[in-house]
Design an enzyme around this catalytic site. Sequence first.
Site, PDB file in Angstrom:
ATOM      1  CE1 TYR A   1      -3.795   0.548   3.985  1.00  0.00           C
ATOM      2  CE2 TYR A   1      -5.130  -1.378   4.487  1.00  0.00           C
ATOM      3  CZ  TYR A   1      -4.504  -0.554   3.563  1.00  0.00           C
ATOM      4  OH  TYR A   1      -4.575  -0.856   2.211  1.00  0.00           O
TER       5      TYR A   1
ATOM      6  CB  SER B   1      -0.860  -0.005   1.274  1.00  0.00           C
ATOM      7  OG  SER B   1      -1.386   1.282   1.557  1.00  0.00           O
TER       8      SER B   1
HETATM    9  P1  NAP Z   1     -11.869  -4.889  -0.598  1.00  0.00           P
HETATM   10  O1  NAP Z   1     -12.662  -4.410  -1.756  1.00  0.00           O
HETATM   11  O2  NAP Z   1     -12.275  -4.518   0.787  1.00  0.00           O
HETATM   12  O3  NAP Z   1     -11.699  -6.503  -0.684  1.00  0.00           O
HETATM   13  C1  NAP Z   1     -10.971  -7.142   0.326  1.00  0.00           C
HETATM   14  C2  NAP Z   1     -11.204  -8.626   0.155  1.00  0.00           C
HETATM   15  O4  NAP Z   1     -10.541  -9.313   1.223  1.00  0.00           O
HETATM   16  C3  NAP Z   1     -12.686  -8.978   0.247  1.00  0.00           C
HETATM   17  O5  NAP Z   1     -13.003  -9.973  -0.694  1.00  0.00           O
HETATM   18  C4  NAP Z   1     -12.802  -9.518   1.658  1.00  0.00           C
HETATM   19  O6  NAP Z   1     -13.837 -10.428   1.819  1.00  0.00           O
HETATM   20  C5  NAP Z   1     -11.461 -10.232   1.796  1.00  0.00           C
HETATM   21  N1  NAP Z   1     -11.144 -10.531   3.191  1.00  0.00           N
HETATM   22  C6  NAP Z   1     -11.131  -9.674   4.235  1.00  0.00           C
HETATM   23  N2  NAP Z   1     -10.825 -10.333   5.363  1.00  0.00           N
HETATM   24  C7  NAP Z   1     -10.656 -11.652   5.032  1.00  0.00           C
HETATM   25  C8  NAP Z   1     -10.347 -12.836   5.759  1.00  0.00           C
HETATM   26  N3  NAP Z   1     -10.139 -12.805   7.081  1.00  0.00           N
HETATM   27  N4  NAP Z   1     -10.260 -13.998   5.090  1.00  0.00           N
HETATM   28  C9  NAP Z   1     -10.471 -14.035   3.752  1.00  0.00           C
HETATM   29  N5  NAP Z   1     -10.776 -12.949   2.990  1.00  0.00           N
HETATM   30  C10 NAP Z   1     -10.866 -11.771   3.642  1.00  0.00           C
HETATM   31  O7  NAP Z   1     -10.374  -4.394  -0.757  1.00  0.00           O
HETATM   32  P2  NAP Z   1      -9.556  -3.946  -2.043  1.00  0.00           P
HETATM   33  O8  NAP Z   1      -9.644  -2.474  -2.179  1.00  0.00           O
HETATM   34  O9  NAP Z   1      -9.891  -4.835  -3.208  1.00  0.00           O
HETATM   35  O10 NAP Z   1      -8.096  -4.293  -1.504  1.00  0.00           O
HETATM   36  C11 NAP Z   1      -7.509  -5.563  -1.693  1.00  0.00           C
HETATM   37  C12 NAP Z   1      -6.121  -5.462  -1.098  1.00  0.00           C
HETATM   38  O11 NAP Z   1      -5.456  -4.315  -1.648  1.00  0.00           O
HETATM   39  C13 NAP Z   1      -6.137  -5.250   0.417  1.00  0.00           C
HETATM   40  O12 NAP Z   1      -5.030  -5.921   0.988  1.00  0.00           O
HETATM   41  C14 NAP Z   1      -5.939  -3.732   0.549  1.00  0.00           C
HETATM   42  O13 NAP Z   1      -5.355  -3.396   1.796  1.00  0.00           O
HETATM   43  C15 NAP Z   1      -5.010  -3.466  -0.585  1.00  0.00           C
HETATM   44  N6  NAP Z   1      -4.985  -2.089  -1.081  1.00  0.00           N
HETATM   45  C16 NAP Z   1      -6.129  -1.477  -1.481  1.00  0.00           C
HETATM   46  C17 NAP Z   1      -6.030  -0.179  -2.025  1.00  0.00           C
HETATM   47  C18 NAP Z   1      -7.219   0.598  -2.500  1.00  0.00           C
HETATM   48  O14 NAP Z   1      -7.088   1.821  -2.712  1.00  0.00           O
HETATM   49  N7  NAP Z   1      -8.384  -0.015  -2.684  1.00  0.00           N
HETATM   50  C19 NAP Z   1      -4.786   0.425  -2.157  1.00  0.00           C
HETATM   51  C20 NAP Z   1      -3.652  -0.253  -1.682  1.00  0.00           C
HETATM   52  C21 NAP Z   1      -3.768  -1.521  -1.171  1.00  0.00           C
HETATM   53  P3  NAP Z   1     -15.207  -9.959   2.558  1.00  0.00           P
HETATM   54  O15 NAP Z   1     -15.754  -8.845   1.742  1.00  0.00           O
HETATM   55  O16 NAP Z   1     -16.047 -11.204   2.547  1.00  0.00           O
HETATM   56  O17 NAP Z   1     -14.816  -9.525   3.943  1.00  0.00           O
HETATM   57  C1  GCO Z   2      -6.958   5.283   3.192  1.00  0.00           C
HETATM   58  C2  GCO Z   2      -7.071   4.348   2.018  1.00  0.00           C
HETATM   59  C3  GCO Z   2      -5.697   3.812   1.663  1.00  0.00           C
HETATM   60  C4  GCO Z   2      -5.814   2.874   0.501  1.00  0.00           C
HETATM   61  C5  GCO Z   2      -4.502   2.328   0.092  1.00  0.00           C
HETATM   62  C6  GCO Z   2      -3.558   3.375  -0.399  1.00  0.00           C
HETATM   63  O1  GCO Z   2      -7.861   5.273   4.033  1.00  0.00           O
HETATM   64  O2  GCO Z   2      -5.961   6.016   3.220  1.00  0.00           O
HETATM   65  O3  GCO Z   2      -7.962   3.273   2.299  1.00  0.00           O
HETATM   66  O4  GCO Z   2      -5.133   3.182   2.757  1.00  0.00           O
HETATM   67  O5  GCO Z   2      -6.619   1.784   0.846  1.00  0.00           O
HETATM   68  O6  GCO Z   2      -3.917   1.531   1.067  1.00  0.00           O
HETATM   69  O7  GCO Z   2      -2.448   2.716  -0.980  1.00  0.00           O
END
Ligand code: NAP
Ligand code: GCO
Length: 264
Positions: A158, A145
Amino acid sequence: MENMFSLEGKVALVTGGVYGIGFAIAKALHDAGAKVIYNAHTEESMNTGAENYKAAGIDAKGYFCDVTDEKGVQEMIADIEKNYGGVDILVNNAGIIKRTPMTEMAVEDFRLVVDIDLIAPFICAKAVIPGMIKKGHGKIINICSMMSELGRETVSAYAAAKGGLKMLTRNICSEYGDANIQCNGIGPGYIATPQTAPLRERQPDGSRHPFDQFIIAKTPAGRWGTPEDLMGPAVFLASDASNFVNGHVLYVDGGILAYIGKQP
Ligand code: NAP
Ligand code: GCO
């Protein structure tokens, strides 16, 4: 050159890959030739995953498994080894965030974020590495992230977890690189998924959320990322094209980390 990016004959496990970033990465790995496997920890997400993969024409295998449950993860990996020949590519995608000022955050909430975002990637990597060593190769991709590098208000748990995940990535590289296992991270910028939906909600007057405006100003690309922006980087890190890339976090952020931000 094309063959360097082929995943034909490979088995890829994407944790929590039922929608959002995980599903996009799973689709990319499938389209590059991999057999896709995913897990979900709720019935609702199992169903969502089945619907999404069917709609995409992808014959993916889903397991009901909570990534924080080491016994359950080990049983899932054992079943994958028995029925699919083991995991060649692990994407530690499953993750949560809780946005609370640190001094108001319950320690249970801090622990839950660290459990899912840092300890679970350890559990999953620990479970697949022995099989990768036997195979003589393996790819582990940890979804890091911006918060692996930067902090901000309300995301202490986080940021601590994702900072730790960057160092876990480097340590797996250090400890298992000689087994031809490459462990790298992908550091998405701000991506439009359910996880960031609260930061993009329109205001009552129809204007953009202040955080939405802030991210647009901080991103040279001038937009939020989409899950599709992560597909190419994921195939690169999952394929032979990255066999000498190890311990690296590839930031896919539209340039945020390089930019001081537009003058208000
Ligand atoms: P999301 O839409 O919230 O999806 C997260 C997924 O993880 C969901 O399918 C959720 O399932 C699953 N999950 C959560 N807890 C779990 C557990 N204990 N066991 C199995 N599955 C679990 O998140 P996203 O935005 O796609 O993010 C995916 C990854 O990218 C995460 O690691 C997040 O931190 C990272 N990330 C996101 C962003 C962003 O801007 N979106 C940026 C940087 C990094 P449920 O819905 O059933 O709980
Ligand atoms: C926040 C956002 C970020 C993104 C991502 C950025 O609240 O700042 O959720 O944390 O999820 O991790 O890279």
